[in-house]
Design an enzyme around this catalytic site. Sequence first.
Site, PDB file in Angstrom:
ATOM      1  N   ARG A 125      50.475  40.036-113.481  1.00 56.76           N
ATOM      2  CA  ARG A 125      49.743  38.795-113.160  1.00 56.76           C
ATOM      3  C   ARG A 125      49.994  38.316-111.727  1.00 56.76           C
ATOM      4  NH1 ARG A 125      51.565  37.250-118.456  1.00 56.76           N
ATOM      5  NH2 ARG A 125      49.925  37.774-119.953  1.00 56.76           N
ATOM      6  N   LYS A 147      39.930  38.427-100.014  1.00 55.27           N
ATOM      7  CA  LYS A 147      38.959  38.994-100.961  1.00 55.27           C
ATOM      8  C   LYS A 147      39.431  40.399-101.314  1.00 55.27           C
ATOM      9  CE  LYS A 147      34.518  36.795-100.148  1.00 55.27           C
ATOM     10  NZ  LYS A 147      33.138  36.992 -99.642  1.00 55.27           N
ATOM     11  N   GLU A 189      31.242  44.538 -87.823  1.00 56.61           N
ATOM     12  CA  GLU A 189      31.794  43.273 -88.323  1.00 56.61           C
ATOM     13  C   GLU A 189      32.223  42.381 -87.157  1.00 56.61           C
ATOM     14  OE1 GLU A 189      31.453  42.517 -91.418  1.00 56.61           O
ATOM     15  OE2 GLU A 189      31.906  44.181 -92.768  1.00 56.61           O
ATOM     16  N   LYS A 231      37.252  34.042 -88.615  1.00 55.74           N
ATOM     17  CA  LYS A 231      37.355  34.230 -90.064  1.00 55.74           C
ATOM     18  C   LYS A 231      38.377  33.257 -90.654  1.00 55.74           C
ATOM     19  CE  LYS A 231      37.392  37.297 -93.902  1.00 55.74           C
ATOM     20  NZ  LYS A 231      37.198  38.604 -94.480  1.00 55.74           N
ATOM     21  N   GLU A 241      34.581  30.698-101.370  1.00 57.78           N
ATOM     22  CA  GLU A 241      33.148  30.849-101.137  1.00 57.78           C
ATOM     23  C   GLU A 241      32.307  29.945-102.024  1.00 57.78           C
ATOM     24  OE1 GLU A 241      31.997  34.821 -99.954  1.00 57.78           O
ATOM     25  OE2 GLU A 241      30.019  34.489-100.819  1.00 57.78           O
ATOM     26  N   ARG A 245      31.785  30.015 -96.706  1.00 58.93           N
ATOM     27  CA  ARG A 245      32.296  31.375 -96.501  1.00 58.93           C
ATOM     28  C   ARG A 245      31.200  32.439 -96.607  1.00 58.93           C
ATOM     29  NH1 ARG A 245      37.918  34.226 -98.565  1.00 58.93           N
ATOM     30  NH2 ARG A 245      37.425  36.267 -97.653  1.00 58.93           N
ATOM     31  N   ASN A 249      29.000  36.887 -94.743  1.00 59.91           N
ATOM     32  CA  ASN A 249      28.246  37.997 -95.326  1.00 59.91           C
ATOM     33  C   ASN A 249      26.907  38.202 -94.649  1.00 59.91           C
ATOM     34  OD1 ASN A 249      29.620  39.430 -97.364  1.00 59.91           O
ATOM     35  ND2 ASN A 249      29.627  37.586 -98.602  1.00 59.91           N
ATOM     36  N   HIS A 252      24.986  41.443 -94.995  1.00 57.53           N
ATOM     37  CA  HIS A 252      25.596  42.220 -96.069  1.00 57.53           C
ATOM     38  C   HIS A 252      24.704  42.393 -97.295  1.00 57.53           C
ATOM     39  CE1 HIS A 252      29.074  41.770 -93.559  1.00 57.53           C
ATOM     40  NE2 HIS A 252      29.895  42.339 -94.420  1.00 57.53           N
ATOM     41  N   HIS A 256      24.753  45.963 -98.437  1.00 54.51           N
ATOM     42  CA  HIS A 256      25.252  46.386 -99.749  1.00 54.51           C
ATOM     43  C   HIS A 256      24.166  47.152-100.518  1.00 54.51           C
ATOM     44  CE1 HIS A 256      28.710  43.192 -99.979  1.00 54.51           C
ATOM     45  NE2 HIS A 256      28.945  44.152 -99.122  1.00 54.51           N
ATOM     46  N   HIS A 269      30.334  51.577 -94.714  1.00 51.67           N
ATOM     47  CA  HIS A 269      30.072  50.149 -94.925  1.00 51.67           C
ATOM     48  C   HIS A 269      29.611  49.483 -93.623  1.00 51.67           C
ATOM     49  CE1 HIS A 269      30.551  46.056 -96.402  1.00 51.67           C
ATOM     50  NE2 HIS A 269      31.338  45.794 -95.378  1.00 51.67           N
TER      51      HIS A 269
HETATM   52  P1  NAD Z   1      37.840  52.935 -95.130  1.00 50.93           P
HETATM   53  O1  NAD Z   1      38.915  52.135 -95.710  1.00 50.93           O
HETATM   54  O2  NAD Z   1      37.124  53.899 -95.989  1.00 50.93           O
HETATM   55  O3  NAD Z   1      38.421  53.682 -93.853  1.00 50.93           O
HETATM   56  C1  NAD Z   1      37.564  54.494 -93.105  1.00 50.93           C
HETATM   57  C2  NAD Z   1      38.098  55.919 -92.933  1.00 50.93           C
HETATM   58  O4  NAD Z   1      39.032  55.920 -91.866  1.00 50.93           O
HETATM   59  C3  NAD Z   1      38.808  56.500 -94.134  1.00 50.93           C
HETATM   60  O5  NAD Z   1      38.441  57.847 -94.272  1.00 50.93           O
HETATM   61  C4  NAD Z   1      40.277  56.377 -93.763  1.00 50.93           C
HETATM   62  O6  NAD Z   1      41.072  57.345 -94.379  1.00 50.93           O
HETATM   63  C5  NAD Z   1      40.229  56.570 -92.286  1.00 50.93           C
HETATM   64  N1  NAD Z   1      41.284  55.928 -91.526  1.00 50.93           N
HETATM   65  C6  NAD Z   1      41.823  54.707 -91.744  1.00 50.93           C
HETATM   66  N2  NAD Z   1      42.669  54.403 -90.764  1.00 50.93           N
HETATM   67  C7  NAD Z   1      42.702  55.457 -89.931  1.00 50.93           C
HETATM   68  C8  NAD Z   1      43.375  55.719 -88.723  1.00 50.93           C
HETATM   69  N3  NAD Z   1      44.165  54.819 -88.147  1.00 50.93           N
HETATM   70  N4  NAD Z   1      43.169  56.915 -88.136  1.00 50.93           N
HETATM   71  C9  NAD Z   1      42.327  57.835 -88.675  1.00 50.93           C
HETATM   72  N5  NAD Z   1      41.640  57.629 -89.794  1.00 50.93           N
HETATM   73  C10 NAD Z   1      41.816  56.439 -90.415  1.00 50.93           C
HETATM   74  O7  NAD Z   1      36.690  51.987 -94.497  1.00 50.93           O
HETATM   75  P2  NAD Z   1      36.753  50.598 -93.715  1.00 50.93           P
HETATM   76  O8  NAD Z   1      35.555  50.600 -92.856  1.00 50.93           O
HETATM   77  O9  NAD Z   1      38.062  50.347 -93.111  1.00 50.93           O
HETATM   78  O10 NAD Z   1      36.577  49.517 -94.874  1.00 50.93           O
HETATM   79  C11 NAD Z   1      35.388  49.424 -95.610  1.00 50.93           C
HETATM   80  C12 NAD Z   1      35.686  48.685 -96.885  1.00 50.93           C
HETATM   81  O11 NAD Z   1      36.100  47.356 -96.577  1.00 50.93           O
HETATM   82  C13 NAD Z   1      34.498  48.552 -97.816  1.00 50.93           C
HETATM   83  O12 NAD Z   1      34.875  48.907 -99.117  1.00 50.93           O
HETATM   84  C14 NAD Z   1      34.142  47.070 -97.751  1.00 50.93           C
HETATM   85  O13 NAD Z   1      33.578  46.608 -98.932  1.00 50.93           O
HETATM   86  C15 NAD Z   1      35.472  46.464 -97.488  1.00 50.93           C
HETATM   87  N6  NAD Z   1      35.407  45.143 -96.860  1.00 50.93           N
HETATM   88  C16 NAD Z   1      36.105  44.138 -97.446  1.00 50.93           C
HETATM   89  C17 NAD Z   1      36.116  42.883 -96.869  1.00 50.93           C
HETATM   90  C18 NAD Z   1      36.960  41.792 -97.463  1.00 50.93           C
HETATM   91  O14 NAD Z   1      36.838  40.649 -97.036  1.00 50.93           O
HETATM   92  N7  NAD Z   1      37.835  42.091 -98.383  1.00 50.93           N
HETATM   93  C19 NAD Z   1      35.390  42.645 -95.691  1.00 50.93           C
HETATM   94  C20 NAD Z   1      34.692  43.703 -95.119  1.00 50.93           C
HETATM   95  C21 NAD Z   1      34.697  44.958 -95.705  1.00 50.93           C
HETATM   96  N1  GLY Z   2      33.856  39.722 -95.451  1.00 46.90           N
HETATM   97  C1  GLY Z   2      33.338  38.534 -96.049  1.00 46.90           C
HETATM   98  C2  GLY Z   2      34.379  37.593 -96.503  1.00 46.90           C
HETATM   99  O1  GLY Z   2      35.559  37.845 -96.369  1.00 46.90           O
HETATM  100  O2  GLY Z   2      34.064  36.567 -97.008  1.00 46.90           O
END
Ligand code: NAD
Ligand code: GLY
Length: 366
Positions: A125, A147, A189, A231, A241, A245, A249, A252, A256, A269
């Site tokens: 939890r 998030k 982003e 942010k 949100e 917030r 997006n 997005h 998405h 993404h």
């Molecule tokens: P990812 O986590 O898939 O990373 C991209 C690629 O880069 C992967 O293959 C990873 O192994 C590689 N990688 C990571 N760090 C590296 C490094 N230093 N050197 C070499 N390779 C490296 O993709 P991302 O773009 O980082 O994240 C996308 C995700 O984030 C999506 O799932 C999206 O929904 C999520 N997201 C969440 C929020 C939130 O607020 N929580 C906001 C925006 C996006």
């Molecule tokens: N990336 C959108 C949020 O964090 O709200």
Amino acid sequence: MSSASPRTVTVSTTDSRYDILIGGGLIGSASTWSGLPTTHHGVIVSNPVVDMLHGEALAVAIAPLHRHVSRVLLPDGEAFKTWESLNLVFDHLLARGCDRKTVLYALGGGVVGDMTGFAAACYMRGVPFVQVPTTLLAQVDSSVGGKTAINHPLGKNMIGAFYQPLRVVCDLDTLGTLPARELSAGLAEVIKYGPIADMAFLDWIEARLPALRALDRDALAHAVQRSCEIKAEVVGKDERESGLRAILNFGHTFGHAIEAGLGYGAWLHGEAVGCGLVLGAALSAELGLVPPALVERLERVVQAAGLPVRAPVMAGSRWLELMRVDKKAEAGEIRFVVIDPPGRAALRPAPDALVLRVIQRYTATA
Ligand code: NAD
Ligand code: GLY
């Protein structure tokens, strides 16, 4: 790169307050980790690619904080942001008798960060966790604000929780190994923050895109810092949100739909968001909220960042079906983040016909 004093941005929500540290050499610097809980278990969650590059350095850095440091590696990629991957974390924690003081460390991009945060929110939890983002996208966005989620075949990030980290460690050195395509994805982003919150930042981004793409240290530090400041301000006002917030997006809803429609991982993404920014701006112009010149400008900036500006071919009915699964939809009505006016954003419904017209205009032709 050597370690200088990190830049710090603080996130304050109703129940939590934590720092985002931004700089070079942070993973290896003892001061980065000071003040974090000293407990029996520290568990690094990563994937094989990032673990090979930075796992050992992080394990050494946090060794003084924990009697046992272990690592669990999840399969790499958006297609693996699933229950099955999440269970690998729980299997690891339970098999080692990890208690509720165990600290999880998310080492990787947004996929690892979102899943680690969700695992931390659920395990016993709730256990504490630290974000150590290693992609530009994760440093400017996903590691901040709490998030956490996994995907469902019917919709992206549909299963998750709001759960804030103890600290975010943005070590700019980690970006040195990031493939150019991933760096561009992160720029989507960064660009997003301009039209929704700070047009002067958009001017700065436009001027500094070549430096950012060349991994110029000062440019990266500023991009991460300003993005996190924007942010943090939004999250501080509306963590869960209930309204504001949603502006984060921008682009997005379209993005998405592209990701889910093509299958997770086909477009990154950030690529889907980049194209979504152009569609979102075009929708705003179509609604009379911004001049067409802003759409053209954003299209130029997104393209210069190395991102797609044309949507993939997809039936209109499929677009609408996918966009209705968006978390901003209410009673089946899609609501879009629109720019209103430049430098600010709002949430609006829009007639299907108008949305489809915009999509059609910006769809790739063979
Ligand atoms: P990812 O986590 O898939 O990373 C991209 C690629 O880069 C992967 O293959 C990873 O192994 C590689 N990688 C990571 N760090 C590296 C490094 N230093 N050197 C070499 N390779 C490296 O993709 P991302 O773009 O980082 O994240 C996308 C995700 O984030 C999506 O799932 C999206 O929904 C999520 N997201 C969440 C929020 C939130 O607020 N929580 C906001 C925006 C996006
Ligand atoms: N990336 C959108 C949020 O964090 O709200």
